[in-house]
Design a protein around this motif. Structure first.
Motif, PDB file in Angstrom:
ATOM      1  N   CYS A   1       0.792  -1.227   0.000  1.00  0.00           N
ATOM      2  CA  CYS A   1       0.000   0.000   0.000  1.00  0.00           C
ATOM      3  C   CYS A   1       0.825   1.278   0.000  1.00  0.00           C
ATOM      4  CB  CYS A   1      -0.975  -0.008   1.179  1.00  0.00           C
ATOM      5  SG  CYS A   1      -0.201  -0.293   2.756  1.00  0.00           S
ATOM      6  N   GLY A   2       2.150   1.172   0.021  1.00  0.00           N
ATOM      7  CA  GLY A   2       2.958   2.372  -0.048  1.00  0.00           C
ATOM      8  C   GLY A   2       4.420   2.074   0.251  1.00  0.00           C
ATOM      9  N   TYR A   3       5.259   3.088   0.088  1.00  0.00           N
ATOM     10  CA  TYR A   3       6.685   2.901   0.343  1.00  0.00           C
ATOM     11  C   TYR A   3       7.336   4.225   0.702  1.00  0.00           C
ATOM     12  CZ  TYR A   3       7.885   5.016  -4.130  1.00  0.00           C
ATOM     13  OH  TYR A   3       8.034   5.896  -5.160  1.00  0.00           O
TER      14      TYR A   3
ATOM     15  N   LYS B   1      14.282  10.541   0.275  1.00  0.00           N
ATOM     16  CA  LYS B   1      13.383  11.134   1.291  1.00  0.00           C
ATOM     17  C   LYS B   1      11.983  11.377   0.718  1.00  0.00           C
ATOM     18  CE  LYS B   1      16.709  11.609   4.358  1.00  0.00           C
ATOM     19  NZ  LYS B   1      17.070  10.342   4.927  1.00  0.00           N
ATOM     20  N   LYS B   2      11.519  10.432  -0.098  1.00  0.00           N
ATOM     21  CA  LYS B   2      10.177  10.549  -0.662  1.00  0.00           C
ATOM     22  C   LYS B   2       9.326   9.384  -0.198  1.00  0.00           C
ATOM     23  CE  LYS B   2      11.311  13.224  -4.714  1.00  0.00           C
ATOM     24  NZ  LYS B   2      11.333  13.314  -6.149  1.00  0.00           N
TER      25      LYS B   2
ATOM     26  N   GLU C   1      -6.508   4.811   4.865  1.00  0.00           N
ATOM     27  CA  GLU C   1      -5.768   6.067   4.881  1.00  0.00           C
ATOM     28  C   GLU C   1      -5.271   6.390   6.296  1.00  0.00           C
ATOM     29  OE1 GLU C   1      -7.909   9.617   3.606  1.00  0.00           O
ATOM     30  OE2 GLU C   1      -6.334   9.907   2.121  1.00  0.00           O
ATOM     31  N   VAL C   2      -6.128   6.154   7.301  1.00  0.00           N
ATOM     32  CA  VAL C   2      -5.766   6.419   8.690  1.00  0.00           C
ATOM     33  C   VAL C   2      -4.652   5.478   9.151  1.00  0.00           C
ATOM     34  CG1 VAL C   2      -6.642   6.206  11.063  1.00  0.00           C
ATOM     35  CG2 VAL C   2      -7.964   7.443   9.349  1.00  0.00           C
ATOM     36  N   LEU C   3      -4.617   4.263   8.619  1.00  0.00           N
ATOM     37  CA  LEU C   3      -3.584   3.306   9.003  1.00  0.00           C
ATOM     38  C   LEU C   3      -2.269   3.525   8.251  1.00  0.00           C
ATOM     39  CD1 LEU C   3      -5.694   0.023   9.104  1.00  0.00           C
ATOM     40  CD2 LEU C   3      -4.656   1.169  11.054  1.00  0.00           C
ATOM     41  N   VAL C   4      -2.347   3.810   6.965  1.00  0.00           N
ATOM     42  CA  VAL C   4      -1.156   3.829   6.111  1.00  0.00           C
ATOM     43  C   VAL C   4      -0.381   5.137   6.213  1.00  0.00           C
ATOM     44  CG1 VAL C   4      -0.359   3.739   3.712  1.00  0.00           C
ATOM     45  CG2 VAL C   4      -2.075   2.112   4.518  1.00  0.00           C
TER      46      VAL C   4
ATOM     47  N   LYS D   1       4.679   8.302   7.328  1.00  0.00           N
ATOM     48  CA  LYS D   1       5.319   9.474   7.939  1.00  0.00           C
ATOM     49  C   LYS D   1       6.348   9.046   8.982  1.00  0.00           C
ATOM     50  CE  LYS D   1       1.670  12.809   7.168  1.00  0.00           C
ATOM     51  NZ  LYS D   1       0.545  13.538   7.730  1.00  0.00           N
ATOM     52  N   GLU D   2       5.992   8.013   9.757  1.00  0.00           N
ATOM     53  CA  GLU D   2       6.921   7.510  10.769  1.00  0.00           C
ATOM     54  C   GLU D   2       8.175   6.926  10.107  1.00  0.00           C
ATOM     55  OE1 GLU D   2       7.010   3.788  13.837  1.00  0.00           O
ATOM     56  OE2 GLU D   2       5.147   4.958  13.776  1.00  0.00           O
TER      57      GLU D   2
END
Length: 200
Positions: free
Chosen positions: A89-91, A97-98, A169-172, A177-178
């Motif tokens: 779901c993302g990387y 730094k992206k 969205e709230v989870l990912v 960001k972390e």
């Protein structure tokens, strides 16, 4: 629906991208004229090996998603799983730094398609329509309830998809960001000290 998020962090060892083209046709009738339209859709798929911090390697396959990274870049890839199905779901690319979240709306749709929601809603509407049809002893009541129920199913699925999208969205997003602040210490020299062994 409960979700579990997992993160794999490491250095990109390989990076292979290829495109798949899907061609299909649709027919339509306007009066006595039949028209055929040809459509095509190009999907970009990506496969890469990730050398994780613990020294193990993981093959990552992305369908119609891609990670913008070069070989030797350190990345963290996030996946989400509901116990039956999982999706990337993302990387975060720690060198550039992206961060990027993949199409969470499509992921929510895929979770719904791979669940029993549609069948459950259909069965509830079908049996409720039969019960009302027998109560009033009218086929028109059954048909009316069934068609109203089918519209209700579309609305329920839309609301479920929207709710699921917001939940993803709230989870990912906070996870990505972390990960942006994570300091990754894998270097190409460390990878060469522990090369992968090929078995033929």
């Amino acid at each position: 629906m409960k979700f579990e998020i997992s993160v794999d962090t490491g250095m990109l060892l390989t990076n292979d991208k290829h495109a798949e083209t899907h061609v299909y046709s649709t027919n339509s009738n306007v009066g006595k004229v039949e028209t055929t339209q040809i459509h095509s859709q190009v999907l970009t798929n990506q496969e890469f090996w990730l050398k994780k911090n613990d020294g193990s390697e993981k093959l990552v396959s992305l369908l119609d998603q891609s990670v913008e990274a070069r070989i030797n870049h350190n990345i963290s890839i996030v996946s989400i799983d509901n116990g039956d199905t999982g999706y990337y779901c993302g990387y975060v690319n720690h060198n550039t730094k992206k961060k990027k979240s993949f199409d969470l709306e499509s992921i929510a749709e895929n979770f719904i398609d791979n669940s029993n929601f549609k069948a459950y809603y259909f069965l509830v509407v079908f049996f409720a329509s039969i019960a009302l049809g027998f109560m009033f002893d009218e086929f028109i009541v059954f048909a009316g309830c069934f068609f109203l129920g089918m519209g209700g199913i579309k609305l329920a699925l839309f609301l479920k998809r929207f709710s699921l999208y917001q939940q993803l969205e709230v989870l990912v997003e906070p996870q990505l960001k972390e990960l942006m602040g994570l300091q990754v210490m894998i270097t190409p020299e460390e990878v060469q000290q522990h090369p992968a062994v090929e078995i033929s």
